[in-house]
Design an enzyme around this catalytic site. Structure first.
Site, PDB file in Angstrom:
ATOM      1  N   LYS A 189     -11.952  -3.753  -6.487  1.00  0.00           N
ATOM      2  CA  LYS A 189     -12.188  -2.345  -6.816  1.00  0.00           C
ATOM      3  C   LYS A 189     -10.929  -1.688  -7.360  1.00  0.00           C
ATOM      4  O   LYS A 189     -10.982  -0.843  -8.246  1.00  0.00           O
ATOM      5  CB  LYS A 189     -12.656  -1.586  -5.571  1.00  0.00           C
ATOM      6  CG  LYS A 189     -14.039  -1.965  -5.086  1.00  0.00           C
ATOM      7  CD  LYS A 189     -15.129  -1.268  -5.859  1.00  0.00           C
ATOM      8  CE  LYS A 189     -16.492  -1.559  -5.255  1.00  0.00           C
ATOM      9  NZ  LYS A 189     -17.583  -0.878  -5.960  1.00  0.00           N
ATOM     10  N   LYS A 211       0.817  -1.215   0.000  1.00  0.00           N
ATOM     11  CA  LYS A 211       0.000   0.000   0.000  1.00  0.00           C
ATOM     12  C   LYS A 211       0.847   1.260   0.000  1.00  0.00           C
ATOM     13  O   LYS A 211       0.522   2.240  -0.678  1.00  0.00           O
ATOM     14  CB  LYS A 211      -0.946  -0.012   1.206  1.00  0.00           C
ATOM     15  CG  LYS A 211      -2.028  -1.082   1.123  1.00  0.00           C
ATOM     16  CD  LYS A 211      -2.948  -1.062   2.332  1.00  0.00           C
ATOM     17  CE  LYS A 211      -4.024  -2.120   2.221  1.00  0.00           C
ATOM     18  NZ  LYS A 211      -4.956  -2.099   3.378  1.00  0.00           N
ATOM     19  N   LYS A 215      -7.765 -11.064  -9.899  1.00  0.00           N
ATOM     20  CA  LYS A 215      -8.933 -11.196  -9.041  1.00  0.00           C
ATOM     21  C   LYS A 215      -9.831  -9.980  -9.192  1.00  0.00           C
ATOM     22  O   LYS A 215      -9.361  -8.865  -9.408  1.00  0.00           O
ATOM     23  CB  LYS A 215      -8.509 -11.334  -7.569  1.00  0.00           C
ATOM     24  CG  LYS A 215      -8.006 -12.704  -7.188  1.00  0.00           C
ATOM     25  CD  LYS A 215      -7.570 -12.747  -5.730  1.00  0.00           C
ATOM     26  CE  LYS A 215      -8.718 -12.513  -4.788  1.00  0.00           C
ATOM     27  NZ  LYS A 215      -8.333 -12.664  -3.366  1.00  0.00           N
TER      28      LYS A 215
END
Length: 356
Positions: free
Chosen positions: A221, A135, A218
């Protein structure tokens, strides 16, 4: 059907010595209110299992709004998405009479125990968490907040507060459960047995759902294309259109082969998971038929699923007083457990108890 009242104290005493958990072991899990509509991968990968666990476990589920602010959030949007996430969980089948559903920030003990756990965690230990690396790399390390760095420790507190025996997670979250176990054992060793040492409840049977336009990734969002993502709150006709335009291959045989036919295999997985029919049964059903027949039928299955889900979600959103009341009751039940755990941890650490 068992009551969802918190397990009596005798059932949630620390279980760090390998002793057997109670007949209905406690589970704890949460979902972030950052995505708006749930997508099909959310539902089939996690929420559907949460619904099933209500029958076998003492289940605690939360909307983790404290975790949501580790990255910038619009306040009004966060507030709306928190209610939206709760409404969708209820629409999906979570029953406040069979589980404890609450909003994380409604239980201040989460942040309080997180500080204690922060002070037990090594800097190197925290820096090795792979999801922080991923992240922070996306937004730049200089722009990453301290909250993003320490959110796994808040996650530790989330779990330990409720003396959870099991934590339903995907394989990618196993590292977080290992950190939770390490810190629980460290605290118990240093201060005396206080926390249950949880184990991961890895949902190995869970179907992985892939992007309809790029079945190599996968459905999510952050990674999926708009046409490849099925949002459960989309208009049903939009959902049907996405299914009918899903990528397949140049072959015409409908069979499951994840490597050679990832697009068709993904459609078969979705179909099987939503209807309960086995992939083998579906292969037989569509033998000699083209992809159009499979897509048309799957589009109908999806519409039949999302239509009542959207209706139930909207009913909760249209009655915010009832929704907020359900969440307040859930928070009260959660605090009855969390406060007891925090008081024990504070006492063990050596804090002077507050007089009331």
């Amino acid at each position: 059907m068992a009551s969802s009242d918190p397990t009596p104290a005798a059932d949630h005493r620390p279980q760090g010595d390998g002793s057997a958990p109670p007949a209905r072991p406690r589970v704890l899990s949460g979902i972030q209110p950052t995505a708006g509509s749930f997508h099909l991968g959310n539902y089939l990968g996690a929420v559907r299992q949460w619904v099933a666990l209500q029958d076998t476990h003492d289940a605690f589920y939360m909307v983790v709004d404290l975790h949501a602010i580790t990255v910038p959030q619009d306040p009004a949007e966060l507030r709306a998405n928190t209610r939206l996430a709760a409404a969708q969980l209820l629409a999906a089948g979570l029953d406040p009479e069979r589980c404890t559903l609450f909003v994380q920030s409604h239980v201040p003990e989460h942040a309080q125990l997180a500080w204690v756990m922060n002070c037990l965690t090594g800097f190197g230990e925290a820096s090795r968490m792979t999801q922080f690396k991923d992240k922070s790399a996306k937004q730049g390390a200089d722009r990453a907040s301290v909250g993003l760095f320490t959110y796994p420790i808040l996650q530790v507190a989330d779990i330990l507060l409720y003396q959870a025996h099991e934590v339903p997670v995907g394989e990618d979250q196993r590292q977080h459960i290992e950190l939770t176990r390490d810190l629980a054992e460290r605290f118990n060793s240093r201060f005396g047995r206080t926390f249950t040492v949880p184990r991961p409840h890895i949902l190995k049977e869970v179907a992985k759902i892939y992007d309809l336009q790029d079945p190599s990734i996968k459905m999510s969002k952050s990674a999926s294309t708009p046409k490849g993502l099925i949002n459960l709150l989309d208009e049903p006709r939009t959902t049907a259109k996405k299914v009918k335009s899903a990528v397949t291959d140049t072959d015409t045989v409908i069979r499951y082969d994840a490597e050679a036919k990832p697009g068709v295999s993904n459609l078969l997985t979705v179909y099987s998971t939503l209807t309960g029919a086995s992939v083998a049964e579906l292969e037989q059903k569509y033998e000699g038929k083209g992809y159009g027949a499979l897509k048309t039928d799957l589009a109908e299955v999806m519409v039949d699923f999302v239509t009542p889900f959207r209706t139930r979600t909207q009913q909760y959103l249209d009655d915010p007083e009832t929704l907020d009341s359900l969440l307040a009751k859930g928070a009260e039940k959660a605090r009855s457990v969390a406060a007891e755990t925090l008081a024990s941890a504070y006492d063990k650490v050596g804090f002077v108890p507050a007089k009331h």
